[in-house]
Design an enzyme around this catalytic site. Structure first.
Site, short mmCIF file in Angstrom:
data_model
loop_
_atom_site.label_atom_id
_atom_site.label_comp_id
_atom_site.label_asym_id
_atom_site.label_seq_id
_atom_site.Cartn_x
_atom_site.Cartn_y
_atom_site.Cartn_z
N LEU A 62 0.82 -1.22 0.00
CA LEU A 62 0.00 0.00 0.00
C LEU A 62 0.85 1.27 0.00
CD1 LEU A 62 -2.74 -0.91 2.64
CD2 LEU A 62 -3.18 -0.18 0.30
N GLN A 86 -4.14 -2.72 7.18
CA GLN A 86 -3.89 -3.23 8.53
C GLN A 86 -5.27 -3.12 9.16
OE1 GLN A 86 -4.02 -4.22 11.69
NE2 GLN A 86 -3.76 -2.11 12.35
N SER A 128 -15.68 1.30 6.29
CA SER A 128 -16.02 0.45 7.44
C SER A 128 -17.03 1.10 8.38
CB SER A 128 -14.73 0.15 8.21
OG SER A 128 -15.03 -0.32 9.50
N GLU A 130 -16.82 0.90 11.37
CA GLU A 130 -16.02 1.44 12.47
C GLU A 130 -15.93 2.98 12.37
OE1 GLU A 130 -14.73 -0.41 14.99
OE2 GLU A 130 -13.32 1.03 15.84
N TYR A 156 -7.41 3.35 13.26
CA TYR A 156 -7.89 2.63 12.07
C TYR A 156 -9.07 3.35 11.44
CZ TYR A 156 -10.64 -0.94 9.58
OH TYR A 156 -11.40 -1.62 8.65
N HIS A 186 -18.10 -8.53 8.92
CA HIS A 186 -18.47 -9.76 8.22
C HIS A 186 -17.37 -10.79 8.41
CE1 HIS A 186 -16.80 -6.75 5.50
NE2 HIS A 186 -16.13 -7.75 4.95
N PHE A 195 -9.59 -11.99 15.11
CA PHE A 195 -10.86 -11.27 15.27
C PHE A 195 -11.75 -12.11 16.20
CE2 PHE A 195 -9.03 -9.84 11.31
CZ PHE A 195 -9.06 -8.46 11.49
N ARG A 198 -13.75 -15.52 15.14
CA ARG A 198 -12.91 -16.68 14.78
C ARG A 198 -12.14 -17.18 16.00
NH1 ARG A 198 -9.79 -18.89 10.53
NH2 ARG A 198 -9.93 -21.11 11.03
P1 NAP Z 1 -7.93 -9.04 6.21
O1 NAP Z 1 -8.36 -10.47 6.20
O2 NAP Z 1 -7.14 -8.51 7.36
O3 NAP Z 1 -7.12 -8.78 4.86
C1 NAP Z 1 -6.39 -7.60 4.67
C2 NAP Z 1 -5.42 -7.80 3.52
O4 NAP Z 1 -4.61 -6.61 3.39
C3 NAP Z 1 -4.43 -8.95 3.74
O5 NAP Z 1 -4.22 -9.59 2.51
C4 NAP Z 1 -3.17 -8.22 4.18
O6 NAP Z 1 -1.98 -8.92 3.92
C5 NAP Z 1 -3.26 -7.00 3.30
N1 NAP Z 1 -2.37 -5.91 3.75
C6 NAP Z 1 -2.18 -5.46 5.02
N2 NAP Z 1 -1.27 -4.45 5.02
C7 NAP Z 1 -0.88 -4.28 3.73
C8 NAP Z 1 0.05 -3.42 3.08
N3 NAP Z 1 0.75 -2.50 3.76
N4 NAP Z 1 0.21 -3.52 1.74
C9 NAP Z 1 -0.48 -4.44 1.03
N5 NAP Z 1 -1.36 -5.31 1.58
C10 NAP Z 1 -1.55 -5.22 2.91
O7 NAP Z 1 -9.21 -8.07 6.09
P2 NAP Z 1 -10.67 -8.40 5.50
O8 NAP Z 1 -11.54 -8.81 6.63
O9 NAP Z 1 -10.55 -9.25 4.28
O10 NAP Z 1 -11.14 -6.94 5.09
C11 NAP Z 1 -10.88 -6.42 3.78
C12 NAP Z 1 -10.95 -4.90 3.83
O11 NAP Z 1 -12.22 -4.48 4.27
C13 NAP Z 1 -9.95 -4.25 4.80
O12 NAP Z 1 -9.56 -3.02 4.22
C14 NAP Z 1 -10.77 -4.01 6.05
O13 NAP Z 1 -10.22 -2.93 6.78
C15 NAP Z 1 -12.12 -3.67 5.44
N6 NAP Z 1 -13.30 -3.99 6.24
C16 NAP Z 1 -13.44 -5.24 6.77
C17 NAP Z 1 -14.59 -5.55 7.49
C18 NAP Z 1 -14.79 -6.92 8.08
O14 NAP Z 1 -15.65 -7.03 8.98
N7 NAP Z 1 -14.11 -7.95 7.62
C19 NAP Z 1 -15.62 -4.59 7.64
C20 NAP Z 1 -15.44 -3.33 7.05
C21 NAP Z 1 -14.28 -3.04 6.34
P3 NAP Z 1 -1.35 -9.92 5.06
O15 NAP Z 1 -2.16 -11.17 4.99
O16 NAP Z 1 0.05 -10.07 4.62
O17 NAP Z 1 -1.51 -9.23 6.39
N1 GDD Z 2 -10.33 -9.06 18.44
C1 GDD Z 2 -10.84 -9.26 19.67
N2 GDD Z 2 -10.23 -10.12 20.51
N3 GDD Z 2 -11.96 -8.58 20.01
C2 GDD Z 2 -12.48 -8.80 21.24
C3 GDD Z 2 -11.89 -9.69 22.15
C4 GDD Z 2 -10.70 -10.37 21.77
O1 GDD Z 2 -10.13 -11.16 22.52
N4 GDD Z 2 -12.66 -9.70 23.28
C5 GDD Z 2 -13.68 -8.86 23.07
N5 GDD Z 2 -13.57 -8.30 21.83
C6 GDD Z 2 -14.50 -7.29 21.27
C7 GDD Z 2 -13.79 -6.04 20.75
O2 GDD Z 2 -13.46 -5.18 21.85
C8 GDD Z 2 -14.86 -5.48 19.83
O3 GDD Z 2 -15.79 -4.72 20.56
C9 GDD Z 2 -15.57 -6.74 19.30
O4 GDD Z 2 -15.15 -7.82 20.15
C10 GDD Z 2 -15.25 -7.07 17.85
O5 GDD Z 2 -13.85 -7.06 17.69
P1 GDD Z 2 -13.15 -7.56 16.33
O6 GDD Z 2 -13.64 -8.91 15.98
O7 GDD Z 2 -11.68 -7.37 16.50
O8 GDD Z 2 -13.76 -6.58 15.23
P2 GDD Z 2 -13.92 -4.98 15.18
O9 GDD Z 2 -15.38 -4.69 15.27
O10 GDD Z 2 -13.01 -4.31 16.11
O11 GDD Z 2 -13.37 -4.65 13.71
C11 GDD Z 2 -13.76 -5.44 12.58
O12 GDD Z 2 -14.92 -4.87 12.00
C12 GDD Z 2 -14.74 -3.58 11.44
C13 GDD Z 2 -16.13 -3.14 10.87
O13 GDD Z 2 -16.95 -2.68 11.90
C14 GDD Z 2 -12.58 -5.48 11.62
O14 GDD Z 2 -12.89 -6.41 10.60
C15 GDD Z 2 -12.35 -4.13 10.96
O15 GDD Z 2 -11.38 -4.26 9.93
C16 GDD Z 2 -13.69 -3.66 10.36
O16 GDD Z 2 -13.53 -2.40 9.75
#
Ligand code: NAP
Ligand code: GDD
Length: 333
Positions: A62, A86, A128, A130, A156, A186, A195, A198
Site C-alpha cells: 500500500l 492493517q 467500514s 467502524e 484505524y 463480516h 478477530f 474466529r
Molecule cells: P484481512 O483479512 O485482514 O485482509 C487484509 C489484507 O490486506 C491482507 O491480505 C493483508 O496482507 C493486506 N495488507 C495489510 N497491510 C498491507 C500493506 N501494507 N500492503 C499491502 N497489503 C496489505 O481483512 P478483510 O476482513 O478481508 O477486510 C478487507 C478490507 O475491508 C480491509 O480493508 C478491512 O479494513 C475492510 N473492512 C473489513 C470488514 C470486516 O468485517 N471484515 C468490515 C469493514 C471493512 P497480510 O495477509 O500479509 O496481512
Molecule cells: N479481536 C478481539 N479479541 N476482540 C475482542 C476480544 C478479543 O479477545 N474480546 C472482546 N472483543 C471485542 C472487541 O473489543 C470489539 O468490541 C468486538 O469484540 C469485535 O472485535 P473484532 O472482531 O476485532 O472486530 P472490530 O469490530 O473491532 O473490527 C472489525 O470490524 C470492522 C467493521 O466494523 C474489523 O474487521 C475491521 O477491519 C472492520 O472495519
C-alpha cells in the site's frame, strides 16, 4: 481484444480478497491479485486458484505509489477493489502511523494512479462501519445509514474515514467511478484468527476436542452487526456494476453482543454454559471502544437488489463446524 473483464484486488489473500477473487473468477473475470511480501507463506485462502489461467498474483505494498502506476499501466483494469489494510482495530492503537500510512496514504496513491493512468477504471473502497464510532446518530430501530454522522474513535477508523472522503472527492472532482462500501462486520470460516468471532469458534473447537481448557477475551458487551463475508463481496461487485458511483451501507440489520455469539457457539458445540470456559483479560480491552453497531442497508437492498442470506446464529455455527472439521482432519492424520 480480450472478452474478459480485468479486475485488480489489493489484499487478495485476506478474507474478503479471497471470496471476491472466487466470485469474479466464477463470473469470467481475469483477476490480478496483489499481496504484500511476507517472509512466511500466507496464501492459503487463494491457493486453490493458483493454477487457474485467469488468476495472477503480484507483489505490492500500500505504501508503494510507483508500483500502483506500473500495475495500472500493465493491466488497464476495468475494476479495482482496494481491500488491503492493517485491518485490526486494537492493533491500530499500537501502530497508528503504519495503519494510517497504508489506509489513508495508500488509498490516495491508488486514486491518483487511476486518475492519471486509467481514469475509466471503476474503483471500490473498503470503508467500514467502524467509521461511525460512537456517534449514536442512528434510528434505534434501523441503525446507521449512509447519512449518519461519523465520529471515529480509533486510528484505524480515522484512516478509513480519510480514505472514504478521498474516494468521494475523486468521484466529485474528477468524475471517477469511485464507490465506497460501508461494510459492517463480516466473518466466515476464512476470517483472520485474531478477530473475536474466529477466536471464539477456534477455541470452542479445541475445547470440544479436549486440546484447550479456557478462552481469554476482553469486552463481551460490545454489539456488532455480523454478516457473512461471502454475501458481502457480492455487494461489492454489484456496486461497481451501477451506472453511477455512490456509497452504500452493507449490513444485516440485526445486532448481537459478543456474549450472544459465545452462547450460540458453545451451545452448538455441545459444551453448555460458555461462562465456565471464558476468562477475562484487561489487556484485551481497547483504549477506546465502539460499543454498538447496527446497520441500515435499505439503500443497498433497494438499488443493488442485494440482501444478506446468512444471519448471526447460522454464521456462528458455520464457523464452528468448519473449525471443528479441520481440527478433526488434522488430528486424524
Ligand atoms: P484481512 O483479512 O485482514 O485482509 C487484509 C489484507 O490486506 C491482507 O491480505 C493483508 O496482507 C493486506 N495488507 C495489510 N497491510 C498491507 C500493506 N501494507 N500492503 C499491502 N497489503 C496489505 O481483512 P478483510 O476482513 O478481508 O477486510 C478487507 C478490507 O475491508 C480491509 O480493508 C478491512 O479494513 C475492510 N473492512 C473489513 C470488514 C470486516 O468485517 N471484515 C468490515 C469493514 C471493512 P497480510 O495477509 O500479509 O496481512
Ligand atoms: N479481536 C478481539 N479479541 N476482540 C475482542 C476480544 C478479543 O479477545 N474480546 C472482546 N472483543 C471485542 C472487541 O473489543 C470489539 O468490541 C468486538 O469484540 C469485535 O472485535 P473484532 O472482531 O476485532 O472486530 P472490530 O469490530 O473491532 O473490527 C472489525 O470490524 C470492522 C467493521 O466494523 C474489523 O474487521 C475491521 O477491519 C472492520 O472495519
Amino acid at each position: 481484444m480480450s472478452m474478459h473483464k480485468t479486475a485488480i484486488i489489493t489484499g487478495v489473500n485476506g478474507q474478503d480478497g479471497s471470496y471476491l477473487a472466487d466470485l469474479l473468477i466464477s463470473k469470467g473475470y481475469r483477476v490480478v491479485g496483489l499481496k504484500r511480501r511476507t517472509s512466511s507463506i500466507n496464501t492459503t485462502r487463494v491457493d486453490h486458484l493458483y493454477d487457474n489461467p485467469n488468476f495472477k498474483m503480484h507483489h505490492y505494498d500500500l505504501t508503494d505509489g510507483a508500483a500502483v502506476m506500473h500495475i495500472l499501466e500493465k493491466y488497464k483494469p476495468d475494476e479495482f477493489y482496494n481491500l488491503a489494510a492493517q485491518s485490526h482495530v486494537a492493533v491500530s492503537f499500537e501502530i497508528p502511523e503504519y495503519t494510517s500510512d497504508g489506509i489513508a496514504g495508500g488509498t490516495l496513491k491508488i486514486l491518483e494512479g487511476i486518475r492519471t493512468v486509467t481514469p475509466y477504471t471503476r474503483y471500490y473502497q473498503a470503508s467500514s462501519s467502524e467509521m461511525f464510532g460512537d456517534s449514536k446518530d442512528y434510528d434505534p430501530e434501523r441503525g446507521y445509514n449512509e447519512g449518519s454522522r461519523m465520529m471515529p474513535v480509533s486510528p484505524y477508523a480515522v484512516a478509513k474515514l480519510h480514505a472514504h472522503h478521498m474516494t468521494r472527492v475523486y468521484r466529485e472532482a474528477y468524475g471517477l467511478h469511485a464507490t465506497s462500501g460501508i461494510l459492517f462486520n463480516h466473518e466466515s470460516p476464512r476470517r483472520g484468527e485474531t478477530f473475536v468471532t474466529r477466536k471464539i469458534t477456534m477455541a470452542a473447537a479445541r475445547i470440544r476436542a479436549g486440546l484447550q481448557e479456557k478462552l481469554t477475551l476482553g469486552n463481551l458487551d460490545a454489539h456488532r452487526d455480523w454478516g457473512f463475508a461471502g454475501d458481502y463481496v457480492e455487494a461489492m461487485w454489484l456496486m461497481l456494476q451501477q451506472p453511477v458511483a455512490d456509497d452504500y451501507v452493507v449490513a444485516t440489520g440485526k445486532t448481537h453482543s459478543v456474549r450472544e455469539f459465545l452462547e450460540v457457539v458453545f451451545s452448538h458445540a455441545g459444551l453448555g454454559d460458555y461462562t465456565q470456559y471464558v476468562d477475562f483479560d484487561a489487556r484485551l480491552l481497547r483504549p477506546n471502544e465502539v460499543p454498538y453497531l447496527l446497520g441500515d442497508s435499505y439503500k443497498a437492498r433497494r438499488v443493488l437488489e442485494w440482501e444478506p442470506k446468512v444471519d448471526m446464529p447460522a454464521l456462528a455455527r458455520m464457523m464452528f463446524d468448519s473449525d471443528y472439521e479441520s481440527l478433526y482432519e488434522k488430528l486424524r492424520k
